[in-house]
Enzyme design. Structure first.
Site, short mmCIF file in Angstrom:
data_model
loop_
_atom_site.label_atom_id
_atom_site.label_comp_id
_atom_site.label_asym_id
_atom_site.label_seq_id
_atom_site.Cartn_x
_atom_site.Cartn_y
_atom_site.Cartn_z
N HIS A 151 0.82 -1.22 0.00
CA HIS A 151 0.00 0.00 0.00
C HIS A 151 0.85 1.27 0.00
CE1 HIS A 151 0.82 1.00 4.24
NE2 HIS A 151 0.91 -0.31 4.37
N HIS A 208 12.24 -0.81 -12.58
CA HIS A 208 12.05 -2.24 -12.78
C HIS A 208 12.06 -2.89 -11.41
CE1 HIS A 208 13.46 -6.15 -15.01
NE2 HIS A 208 12.56 -6.40 -14.07
#
Length: 187
Positions: A112, A121
């Site tokens: 979250h 990446h």
């Protein structure tokens, strides 16, 4: 590729500067210079090198396609930028923002309130706890773990299996458990 197929999309061509084959899964492979981009061309850049992905996206004037594998789990309260690829088993939890042209690889977990910068990446099985910030172009290596609230600067590299317990500066290369800076990449 299966992410595109399973999403129900088709691939007209694969662009490669040095094609070694003429086809992949019956899809023609052509030199990038031979491909004509129009204003309605839809592209996905699936190159792992963050700098090259950024360079190509800035050079080509096209619409960029976001690819999300149907077995990825994305909160409806998350946001995924254009041209980003989210692989199978990846999880992006509520209130997380993933920038444009990122790779969220197989089994990566973005908890979250995370914010992932453009061209980043996140490698397979890397785990970012809540409220982690990842700067533009950063590569978080396979199996790395980042604790909650950490900020990782731009164009940093977090080595495979590293455990990041504190903020990381721009261009730093971090390895180990606990993670420590061993050098800096070139700006």
């Amino acid at each position: 590729m299966d992410s595109v197929f399973l999403q129900g999309d088709t691939i007209e061509a694969i662009l490669d500067d040095s094609p070694k084959k003429k086809h992949l899964y019956e899809i023609p492979i052509i030199k990038a210079e031979d491909f004509k981009v129009s204003s309605d061309t839809l592209l996905t850049i699936s190159i792992g090198d963050n700098k090259v992905r950024k360079m190509i996206s800035e050079k080509i004037s096209a619409k960029f396609h976001t690819v999300i594998h149907p077995k990825a789990i994305l909160s409806e309260y998350s946001s995924i930028g254009e041209g980003t690829v989210v692989m199978a088993g990846a999880i992006v939890n509520p209130d997380s923002v993933v920038g444009k042209h990122c790779i969220i690889n197989t089994g990566a977990v973005i908890d979250h309130d995370c914010n992932i910068g453009d061209y980043a990446h996140i490698s397979p099985n890397a785990s970012l706890a809540g409220d982690v910030k990842v700067g533009e172009g950063t590569h978080v290596g396979i199996g790395a773990s980042v604790i909650q609230g950490v900020t990782i600067g731009k164009w940093a590299v977090i080595g495979a299996g590293s455990v990041v317990l504190k903020d990381v500066e721009d261009y730093a290369v971090v390895v180990g458990n606990p993670g420590r800076i061993i050098k800096y990449t070139e700006k």
